[in-house]
Design an enzyme around this catalytic site. Structure first.
Site, mmCIF file in Angstrom:
data_model
loop_
_atom_site.group_PDB
_atom_site.id
_atom_site.type_symbol
_atom_site.label_atom_id
_atom_site.label_comp_id
_atom_site.label_asym_id
_atom_site.label_seq_id
_atom_site.Cartn_x
_atom_site.Cartn_y
_atom_site.Cartn_z
ATOM 1 N N GLY A 114 50.528 29.800 68.349
ATOM 2 C CA GLY A 114 51.536 28.864 67.910
ATOM 3 C C GLY A 114 52.792 29.154 68.947
ATOM 4 N N HIS A 115 53.056 30.426 69.146
ATOM 5 C CA HIS A 115 54.111 30.457 70.171
ATOM 6 C C HIS A 115 53.712 30.015 71.519
ATOM 7 C CE1 HIS A 115 54.581 34.505 67.655
ATOM 8 N NE2 HIS A 115 55.944 34.203 67.512
ATOM 9 N N LYS A 167 56.703 26.254 60.835
ATOM 10 C CA LYS A 167 56.107 26.913 59.795
ATOM 11 C C LYS A 167 57.074 27.788 58.927
ATOM 12 C CE LYS A 167 53.877 30.885 60.292
ATOM 13 N NZ LYS A 167 54.341 31.667 59.325
ATOM 14 N N ASP A 168 58.143 28.082 59.771
ATOM 15 C CA ASP A 168 59.198 28.931 59.020
ATOM 16 C C ASP A 168 60.211 27.800 58.808
ATOM 17 O OD1 ASP A 168 58.177 31.500 59.186
ATOM 18 O OD2 ASP A 168 58.342 31.175 61.417
ATOM 19 N N SER A 210 49.898 32.621 62.689
ATOM 20 C CA SER A 210 51.056 33.506 62.309
ATOM 21 C C SER A 210 50.683 35.108 63.036
ATOM 22 C CB SER A 210 51.196 33.850 60.818
ATOM 23 O OG SER A 210 51.788 34.891 60.531
ATOM 24 N N ARG A 267 51.118 37.630 61.387
ATOM 25 C CA ARG A 267 50.787 38.447 60.596
ATOM 26 C C ARG A 267 49.159 38.283 60.101
ATOM 27 N NH1 ARG A 267 56.333 38.004 58.558
ATOM 28 N NH2 ARG A 267 56.974 39.946 58.592
HETATM 29 O O1 PAF Z 1 60.873 33.547 63.657
HETATM 30 C C1 PAF Z 1 60.962 34.768 63.972
HETATM 31 O O2 PAF Z 1 60.092 35.360 64.655
HETATM 32 C C2 PAF Z 1 62.126 35.669 63.761
HETATM 33 O O3 PAF Z 1 62.865 35.337 62.570
HETATM 34 C C3 PAF Z 1 63.228 35.305 64.743
HETATM 35 C C4 PAF Z 1 63.862 33.833 64.680
HETATM 36 C C5 PAF Z 1 62.779 35.817 66.248
HETATM 37 C C6 PAF Z 1 64.459 36.261 64.575
HETATM 38 O O4 PAF Z 1 64.274 37.431 64.465
#
Ligand code: PAF
Length: 280
Positions: free
Chosen positions: A33-34, A149-150, A185, A187
């Site tokens: 995802g990253h 996702k967030d 994720s 997690r």
């Molecule tokens: O989404 C995240 O990984 C965190 O909430 C962030 C934006 C890096 C802030 O710590």
């Protein structure tokens, strides 16, 4: 790729390069995802620009008893993924440098963060806003990429940029999913095999409700009931919240419309997973 491990003078790199910089703020434990976020950052930076990544597990955004200590840290693998993705600068500050013992300022958003995850995680978004503000000051990016996702975090960051006059373009990256639909994720690695199998129910439930909405059902009560029933069909699932909100204000809606977002947070064991879907 250069690695900066201190807050001492990251702006030195900015002054030296004066290139268009696209930042991807992360807490590490990087996954595919990253990698999508990094690709979008690369596209936005273009050949002449730079991609900067920050990795900082931000204690301020974890509540008491949350998973700050056990949050996955994967320094070498993260560095490798960043190198492979053509990242130019990796910023990885130490917690003692980021936060003074007697720090007394936080950045708090007071509307969008009252709903959804903000209800179950008091203080979380103040922690996010505070660290993102610091990262924006320290690294002075021209643009920054955040994942959908967030979704709530993304909406709050857009508000932060607007209300505090940051001259930073916010780029939204679509949610990357595993082949069975589970949203990627950091997690997910906490899940046992059984939990992992059942966690696909979140996406399935959201999609089922979205289909119902597409077929003409506008009653929030009915859409939420459909989502709830489907999630509860997984014995290990424990619902934190399910809500239907306006995608910009994040306020609950009684009737679904073209602006609706269906969002859920569900525990599997101690692991809390979130996901969302825009109703078309
Ligand atoms: O989404 C995240 O990984 C965190 O909430 C962030 C934006 C890096 C802030 O710590």
């Amino acid at each position: 790729m250069e690695v900066i491990g201190t807050t001492a003078d990251p702006l030195a790199f900015v002054r030296r390069s004066a290139k268009y910089r696209v930042l991807v703020p992360t807490m590490g434990a990087l996954h595919q995802g990253h990698a999508t976020l990094l690709r979008m950052a690369r596209d936005a930076a273009g050949g002449a620009g730079e991609v900067w990544v920050s990795i900082f597990v931000n204690p301020l955004q974890f509540g008491p008893g949350a998973d700050y200590e056990r949050y996955p840290r994967a320094q070498n693998a993260d560095e490798e993924l960043c190198r492979g993705a053509g990242v130019d600068i990796l910023f990885r500050p130490h917690v003692a440098e980021m936060y003074h013992d007697d720090r007394s300022i936080v950045v708090e958003e007071n509307s969008l963060s009252r709903t959804l995850c903000g209800r179950s995680r008091p203080g979380h978004f103040a922690g996010v806003c505070t660290v993102v503000t610091k990262l924006f000051h320290l690294l002075a990016p021209n643009a920054a990429v955040f994942g959908e996702k967030d979704f709530q975090q993304l909406a709050i960051i857009r508000r932060l940029v607007r209300d505090l006059d940051f001259d930073i373009e916010i780029i939204a990256a679509p949610t990357l999913r595993e082949p069975d639909g589970l949203a990627c994720s950091s997690r997910n690695i906490y899940l046992t095999a059984e939990e992992r199998e059942q966690a696909t129910v979140i996406r399935a439930a959201l999609s089922e409700a979205a289909q119902l909405a597409a077929a003409g059902e506008a009653s929030t009560a009915k859409l939420l009931e459909c989502t709830r029933r489907r999630i509860e069909s997984a014995p290990l699932a424990r619902i934190d919240y399910i809500d239907l909100v306006h995608c910009e204000t994040l306020q609950s809606q009684t009737e679904a419309d073209a602006n609706s977002l269906l969002a859920a947070a569900v525990f599997f064991g101690r692991t809390r997973l979130i996901d969302n879907l825009r109703l078309a």
